[in-house]
Design a protein around this motif. Sequence first.
Motif, PDB file in Angstrom:
ATOM      1  N   GLN A  13      -1.955   1.507  -8.081  1.00 54.89           N
ATOM      2  CA  GLN A  13      -3.198   1.210  -7.404  1.00 54.89           C
ATOM      3  C   GLN A  13      -4.129   2.385  -7.561  1.00 54.89           C
ATOM      4  O   GLN A  13      -3.708   3.496  -7.837  1.00 54.89           O
ATOM      5  N   VAL A  14      -5.403   2.122  -7.344  1.00 59.50           N
ATOM      6  CA  VAL A  14      -6.375   3.192  -7.394  1.00 59.50           C
ATOM      7  C   VAL A  14      -6.610   3.691  -5.986  1.00 59.50           C
ATOM      8  O   VAL A  14      -6.878   2.912  -5.096  1.00 59.50           O
ATOM      9  N   ALA A 359       0.435  10.391   0.554  1.00 55.71           N
ATOM     10  CA  ALA A 359       1.672   9.601   0.568  1.00 55.71           C
ATOM     11  C   ALA A 359       1.806   8.770  -0.695  1.00 55.71           C
ATOM     12  O   ALA A 359       2.895   8.652  -1.279  1.00 55.71           O
ATOM     13  N   SER A 360       0.701   8.172  -1.157  1.00 54.90           N
ATOM     14  CA  SER A 360       0.748   7.339  -2.358  1.00 54.90           C
ATOM     15  C   SER A 360       1.045   8.160  -3.604  1.00 54.90           C
ATOM     16  O   SER A 360       1.672   7.677  -4.547  1.00 54.90           O
ATOM     17  N   PRO A 364       4.805   7.118  -5.393  1.00 55.10           N
ATOM     18  CA  PRO A 364       4.026   6.081  -6.096  1.00 55.10           C
ATOM     19  C   PRO A 364       4.751   4.749  -6.239  1.00 55.10           C
ATOM     20  O   PRO A 364       4.105   3.714  -6.448  1.00 55.10           O
ATOM     21  N   ASN A 365       6.066   4.736  -6.129  1.00 55.38           N
ATOM     22  CA  ASN A 365       6.822   3.498  -6.302  1.00 55.38           C
ATOM     23  C   ASN A 365       7.286   2.885  -4.981  1.00 55.38           C
ATOM     24  O   ASN A 365       8.087   1.953  -4.975  1.00 55.38           O
ATOM     25  N   SER A 366       6.791   3.403  -3.878  1.00 53.76           N
ATOM     26  CA  SER A 366       7.231   2.930  -2.573  1.00 53.76           C
ATOM     27  C   SER A 366       6.637   1.560  -2.250  1.00 53.76           C
ATOM     28  O   SER A 366       5.414   1.405  -2.213  1.00 53.76           O
ATOM     29  N   ASN A 367       7.493   0.576  -2.019  1.00 54.55           N
ATOM     30  CA  ASN A 367       7.014  -0.745  -1.616  1.00 54.55           C
ATOM     31  C   ASN A 367       6.421  -0.724  -0.206  1.00 54.55           C
ATOM     32  O   ASN A 367       5.482  -1.464   0.090  1.00 54.55           O
ATOM     33  N   LYS A 384      -6.413  -8.019   4.795  1.00 57.18           N
ATOM     34  CA  LYS A 384      -5.207  -7.485   4.169  1.00 57.18           C
ATOM     35  C   LYS A 384      -4.707  -6.293   4.982  1.00 57.18           C
ATOM     36  O   LYS A 384      -5.326  -5.229   5.011  1.00 57.18           O
ATOM     37  N   LEU A 385      -3.574  -6.500   5.622  1.00 51.31           N
ATOM     38  CA  LEU A 385      -2.986  -5.476   6.478  1.00 51.31           C
ATOM     39  C   LEU A 385      -1.923  -4.711   5.707  1.00 51.31           C
ATOM     40  O   LEU A 385      -0.958  -5.290   5.219  1.00 51.31           O
ATOM     41  N   LYS A 386      -2.107  -3.405   5.580  1.00 57.18           N
ATOM     42  CA  LYS A 386      -1.125  -2.557   4.903  1.00 57.18           C
ATOM     43  C   LYS A 386      -0.128  -2.048   5.938  1.00 57.18           C
ATOM     44  O   LYS A 386      -0.523  -1.467   6.962  1.00 57.18           O
ATOM     45  N   LEU A 387       1.142  -2.247   5.683  1.00 57.94           N
ATOM     46  CA  LEU A 387       2.174  -1.868   6.641  1.00 57.94           C
ATOM     47  C   LEU A 387       2.177  -0.366   6.917  1.00 57.94           C
ATOM     48  O   LEU A 387       2.305   0.069   8.066  1.00 57.94           O
TER      49      LEU A 387
END
Length: 486
Positions: A13-14, A359-360, A364-367, A384-387
């Motif tokens: 993602q960007v 964190a991203s 980078p591969n964290s679901n 769109k809610l990001k957990l």
Amino acid sequence: MSETTGTRLHQHQVFDGSLSVPAQSGSNCYDDVDRLKRTGTVWTAGAHIITAVLGSESGVLSLAWATAQLGWIAGPIAMVLFACVTYATSTLLATCYRTGHPDTGERNYTYMDAVRANLGGIKVKLCGAIQYVDLFGLANGCTIAASISMKAIKRSNCFHSKGDNSPCRVSSNPYMIAFGVVEIIFSQIPDFAQIWWLSIVAAVMSSTYSTIAFGLGIAQVAETGKIKGSLTGISIGTVTETQKIWRSFQALGAIAFAYSHSPVLIEIQDTVKSPPSEYKTMKRATQLSVAVITIFHMLCGCFGYAAFGDLSPRNLLTGFSFYNPYWLLDIANAAVVIHLIGAYQVYCQPLFAFIEKTASEWFPNSNFIAREITIPIPGHKPYKLKLFRLVWRTIFVLITTIISMLMPFDSDVIKIFGALEFWPLAVYFPLEMYIVQKRIPKWSARWTTLQILSIACLVISIAALVGSSAGVVSDLKDYKPFKSQD
């Protein structure tokens, strides 16, 4: 944190430092670097600045008390000088949004990015540490100040119904918890650009309670027919010589804090659309907001001092607690609370963005970090809610609420944060970056003038820090965790 500004993470993602979105080159919703197009204007940027600056307990409403410590000469002069310094350094900081050409140079999305591009080295980490610690402290300050205003409404109505002799004891804790619940909800707004409407509401509310405050000051002066106060402020005898010095330092800190918006200026500028250049828009927004802020500061500070003299309260509205119409004070305090809801978000969104971007990059591969839940909204596009955003921002608000309940030290703690950030973020870094950008020769007249200004502001910051620390030490004498009551 990556050293490359504007890194594109196309495989996942960007991340723009505030909002994560899929890369969609060529879309009408995205610009040439795959970031959501900015829609901010002079008015939204000005609203963000006013929301960040006109901050109740430690901002405009504390200036009558600050004027009382300095007197009729030094008080107004200090407010005007801080306004001039704030405008000048904010304008210089705004030039740092782009590296190179002001219209086409590479964008710096955050304050840290601007320092990285112009100064580099350890100064980047130092800037980030000061900025984000300060923003965290300001979030606590919003919680404390909002609870004070909510408590004031409760006590005002209690006195009105039961009489002035009633104890009407009220705990701050339930109001801090209520404020925290509201902020958990508003903290789910994805990024800075999408809180423009909240800042506009907050700016209107700040104008509302400021107008009520100085209006009541005018009314009281008209009723008594006497302008209180003195040329040199509160006199020795009313306070000791040592208290006079500490209070004067605190007053300078209060005035400095009441003008400061530098910790979020670059982030505000990143919401502004282009063309015209972001610098031109931000310069106009700064002119507008500093002018409005200075008018309200002078009115509240001077008319509040004229009404109460040396006994001016730390929060101007509390001085009118027993005056009618009590409902007008309730409106003012309610406006303070609404304003602080917006101010909390203005302060926290850059911090939210930094943590989420970091964190991203680290995972980078964290679901868990990347996962989104689509929530349908009838008649509107799905939310769109990001957990990760939901969990971590909720935890953040809970932490600030608990700390505020542990340390309900009114405005003294907030003045410490104001003193800590004023010189480095509002003066030192903007001046140093300007010197680098313009390649100003060392020891030239221009360089020397800028260094003198920086040193003078450093001295003021140190004095304000010492005075505010003395206030906290005094508060600690009667400190009882979770036991803030009137």
